[in-house]
Design an enzyme around this catalytic site. Sequence first.
Site, short mmCIF file in Angstrom:
data_model
loop_
_atom_site.label_atom_id
_atom_site.label_comp_id
_atom_site.label_asym_id
_atom_site.label_seq_id
_atom_site.Cartn_x
_atom_site.Cartn_y
_atom_site.Cartn_z
N ARG A 137 10.35 31.98 19.87
CA ARG A 137 9.33 31.73 18.97
C ARG A 137 9.55 30.33 18.23
O ARG A 137 8.34 29.78 18.22
CB ARG A 137 9.27 33.13 17.89
N TYR B 124 23.03 47.45 26.32
CA TYR B 124 23.18 46.22 27.06
C TYR B 124 21.90 46.32 28.08
O TYR B 124 21.22 45.21 28.21
CB TYR B 124 24.48 45.89 27.97
N LYS C 40 18.56 43.67 28.02
CA LYS C 40 18.23 42.94 29.24
C LYS C 40 16.80 43.24 29.84
O LYS C 40 16.09 42.24 30.31
CB LYS C 40 19.41 42.87 30.21
N1 LIG Z 1 29.04 37.23 33.04
C1 LIG Z 1 28.27 38.02 33.51
O1 LIG Z 1 28.59 38.83 34.38
C2 LIG Z 1 26.69 38.14 33.00
C3 LIG Z 1 25.99 38.99 33.90
C4 LIG Z 1 24.53 38.86 33.59
C5 LIG Z 1 24.03 38.16 32.37
N2 LIG Z 1 25.00 37.64 31.50
C6 LIG Z 1 24.51 37.16 30.41
O2 LIG Z 1 24.73 35.49 30.46
C7 LIG Z 1 24.93 35.16 28.98
C8 LIG Z 1 26.19 34.38 29.00
O3 LIG Z 1 27.29 35.53 28.80
P1 LIG Z 1 28.72 34.74 29.29
O4 LIG Z 1 29.00 35.83 30.35
O5 LIG Z 1 28.88 33.42 29.27
O6 LIG Z 1 29.51 35.38 27.97
P2 LIG Z 1 30.45 34.64 27.01
O7 LIG Z 1 30.95 35.59 26.25
O8 LIG Z 1 31.53 33.62 27.84
O9 LIG Z 1 29.58 33.79 26.37
C9 LIG Z 1 28.70 34.31 25.23
C10 LIG Z 1 28.49 32.99 24.20
O10 LIG Z 1 27.62 33.63 23.19
C11 LIG Z 1 27.95 33.55 21.84
N3 LIG Z 1 27.39 34.43 21.00
C12 LIG Z 1 27.32 35.64 20.72
N4 LIG Z 1 26.94 36.11 19.83
C13 LIG Z 1 25.97 35.20 19.17
C14 LIG Z 1 25.33 35.13 18.10
N5 LIG Z 1 24.91 36.01 17.51
N6 LIG Z 1 24.85 33.96 17.96
C15 LIG Z 1 25.24 32.64 18.76
N7 LIG Z 1 26.11 32.87 19.79
C16 LIG Z 1 26.33 33.97 19.95
C17 LIG Z 1 29.26 33.81 22.03
O11 LIG Z 1 30.08 32.96 20.87
C18 LIG Z 1 29.70 33.07 23.53
O12 LIG Z 1 30.13 31.86 23.22
C19 LIG Z 1 24.59 36.54 28.21
O13 LIG Z 1 23.44 36.46 27.74
C20 LIG Z 1 25.20 37.42 29.08
O14 LIG Z 1 24.41 38.96 28.80
C21 LIG Z 1 26.23 37.47 32.00
#
Ligand SMILES: NC(=O)c1ccc[n+]([C@@H]2O[C@H](COP(=O)([O-])OP(=O)(O)OC[C@H]3O[C@@H](n4cnc5c(N)ncnc54)[C@H](O)[C@@H]3O)[C@@H](O)[C@H]2O)c1
Length: 275
Positions: free
Chosen positions: A135, A179, A183
Amino acid sequence: MDVPGFAIVTGAGSGIGAACAIAFADEGSAGVALFDVNHEGLLKTQQTIQERLEKRTRSTSRADCRVTVHVVNVQEEEAVNAAVKAVATDFGRLDYVVNAAGIAMKHKGGVAFALTSDWKRILDINLTGCFFMLRASAEIMLKQEPILSAIDGRPLQRGSIVNFSSIQGVAGVPMSAAYTASKHGVLGLTRSASEDYAKDGLRINAVCPGYTETPLTTKDPLILQAMMERVATAVPMARMGSPQEIADGVVYLAGGRSSFVTGTGLLVDGGYMER
Ligand SMILES: NC(=O)c1ccc[n+]([C@@H]2O[C@H](COP(=O)([O-])OP(=O)(O)OC[C@H]3O[C@@H](n4cnc5c(N)ncnc54)[C@H](O)[C@@H]3O)[C@@H](O)[C@H]2O)c1
């Protein structure tokens, strides 16, 4: 990849968000603003980018690319509004926003035993946080002139937003109700928002990563164990993805190569959803 403008990446302190921020700088963005709650992680990503820019690791990067660090919690509405506005003012415009901040959690025993506090926290960060960022960014992007393609000069877009869904945005997996709901919600938000502004040159898409090797999937033994079982049996490529492989999909959706794409959920999943 045609991303010459200015980007914000949330979740840039770790994993896929960090890889996305690095990819924007590598591909020639003029500026990348890094958002996360993890200040140490943000500084690490900033340093990595600056080293790559200095070494000209990629010939497409710009030596004068600006990389700024912002400790922002995407759950906090006012903080998000203020930070997005400040970055757009500082950079002079805002071309790409990547909403990668997110958390994951399994409910031991399944949804019957899920805590309300866990449900709320996951929905707050993964879905409402994405909405706050979208937004605040859309409001600014709608007022700016379209950016031109760095490759062929065609008018591209006023702005491009890439949200993070997941394979769990299109399918369910066990022990993961909150979760998975968050999503699915991100995909619904993306589709509806893309309709609102498709004719105004504001594109809104989502990426749906499969199992990817990051701290999110490797630090909790319960999540890691479930994931390794699924990777062995359900992922046609029989391996996890790397954060860079997801970032490539994100940079494609953000930039000029996808100028006719909006409202989509791009699966980057080693074939998981094709089965
Ligand atoms: N790793 C996977 O297999 C996977 C698969 C599908 C989707 N995703 C999505 O990809 C995205 C990135 O995931 P990732 O695997 O790199 O995870 P990660 O944990 O390595 O990184 C996530 C980051 O988000 C930050 N974060 C968490 N809460 C926050 C908040 N309230 N405000 C600001 N920052 C915040 C964390 O500090 C972290 O640095 C996520 O949305 C996750 O749901 C990941």
